[in-house]
Design a protein around this motif. Structure first.
Motif, PDB file in Angstrom:
ATOM      1  N   ASN A 118       0.810  -1.221   0.000  1.00  0.00           N
ATOM      2  CA  ASN A 118       0.000   0.000   0.000  1.00  0.00           C
ATOM      3  C   ASN A 118       0.839   1.264   0.000  1.00  0.00           C
ATOM      4  O   ASN A 118       0.313   2.366  -0.165  1.00  0.00           O
ATOM      5  N   TYR A 119       2.150   1.122   0.217  1.00  0.00           N
ATOM      6  CA  TYR A 119       3.006   2.274   0.434  1.00  0.00           C
ATOM      7  C   TYR A 119       3.704   2.733  -0.839  1.00  0.00           C
ATOM      8  O   TYR A 119       4.199   1.928  -1.621  1.00  0.00           O
ATOM      9  N   VAL A 120       3.759   4.039  -1.000  1.00  0.00           N
ATOM     10  CA  VAL A 120       4.700   4.643  -1.934  1.00  0.00           C
ATOM     11  C   VAL A 120       6.072   4.615  -1.251  1.00  0.00           C
ATOM     12  O   VAL A 120       6.193   4.939  -0.061  1.00  0.00           O
ATOM     13  N   MET A 121       7.079   4.201  -1.994  1.00  0.00           N
ATOM     14  CA  MET A 121       8.424   4.089  -1.436  1.00  0.00           C
ATOM     15  C   MET A 121       9.363   5.067  -2.132  1.00  0.00           C
ATOM     16  O   MET A 121       9.258   5.307  -3.333  1.00  0.00           O
ATOM     17  N   GLY A 122      10.284   5.600  -1.347  1.00  0.00           N
ATOM     18  CA  GLY A 122      11.247   6.540  -1.906  1.00  0.00           C
ATOM     19  C   GLY A 122      12.648   6.281  -1.396  1.00  0.00           C
ATOM     20  O   GLY A 122      12.838   5.641  -0.354  1.00  0.00           O
ATOM     21  N   TRP A 123      13.613   6.738  -2.152  1.00  0.00           N
ATOM     22  CA  TRP A 123      15.009   6.758  -1.723  1.00  0.00           C
ATOM     23  C   TRP A 123      15.468   8.212  -1.698  1.00  0.00           C
ATOM     24  O   TRP A 123      15.195   8.981  -2.633  1.00  0.00           O
ATOM     25  N   PHE A 124      16.153   8.567  -0.636  1.00  0.00           N
ATOM     26  CA  PHE A 124      16.759   9.881  -0.469  1.00  0.00           C
ATOM     27  C   PHE A 124      18.230   9.682  -0.148  1.00  0.00           C
ATOM     28  O   PHE A 124      18.658   8.588   0.210  1.00  0.00           O
ATOM     29  N   ARG A 125      18.995  10.760  -0.240  1.00  0.00           N
ATOM     30  CA  ARG A 125      20.401  10.678   0.156  1.00  0.00           C
ATOM     31  C   ARG A 125      20.834  11.987   0.789  1.00  0.00           C
ATOM     32  O   ARG A 125      20.260  13.048   0.520  1.00  0.00           O
ATOM     33  N   GLN A 126      21.833  11.881   1.634  1.00  0.00           N
ATOM     34  CA  GLN A 126      22.353  13.060   2.312  1.00  0.00           C
ATOM     35  C   GLN A 126      23.868  12.992   2.346  1.00  0.00           C
ATOM     36  O   GLN A 126      24.453  12.087   2.957  1.00  0.00           O
TER      37      GLN A 126
END
Length: 124
Positions: free
Chosen positions: A30-38
């Motif tokens: 059910n989830y939208v998934m994302g990748w981020f970076r820092q």
């Protein structure tokens, strides 16, 4: 939902890595998934996102053609395949999740759930 990111490491420029993010939630689909970076001294930035069924994906311009986001709902896992890595890709990579958010969402505030991060270091 709890998220566990893995797969980071040290790689030479031009190399590849595949990051994984395992979710504890059986309703992962059910989830939208994302990748981020820092990167050090910088704000956390959006890298890629994928819709609940994988039918829609979005990327920041700097990784288009090099990174691929995918998911396996049967395994409650989202992946980020990173090819042709560059030193500027060096960062801590975080997976994120939310339900009900647009798949095009790119702000950190759009996501409620975060993994612990995995370090990616690309040497020149």
């Amino acid at each position: 939902v709890q998220l566990q990111a893995s797969g980071g490491g040290l790689v030479q420029a031009g190399g590849s890595l595949r990051l994984s993010c395992a979710a504890s939630e059986r309703a992962f689909g059910n989830y939208v998934m994302g990748w981020f970076r820092q990167a050090p001294g910088k704000e956390r930035e959006f890298v890629a996102s994928i819709s609940w069924n994988g039918g829609s994906v979005y990327y920041v311009d700097s990784v288009k053609g090099r990174f691929t986001i995918s998911r396996d709902n049967a395994k409650n896992t989202v992946y980020l395949r990173m090819n042709s890595l560059k030193p500027e890709d060096t960062a801590v990579y975080y997976c994120a999740a939310n339900v009900g958010v647009r798949v095009s969402a790119r702000l950190t505030t759009d996501y409620d759930y975060w993994g612990q991060g995995t370090q990616v270091t690309v040497s020149s």
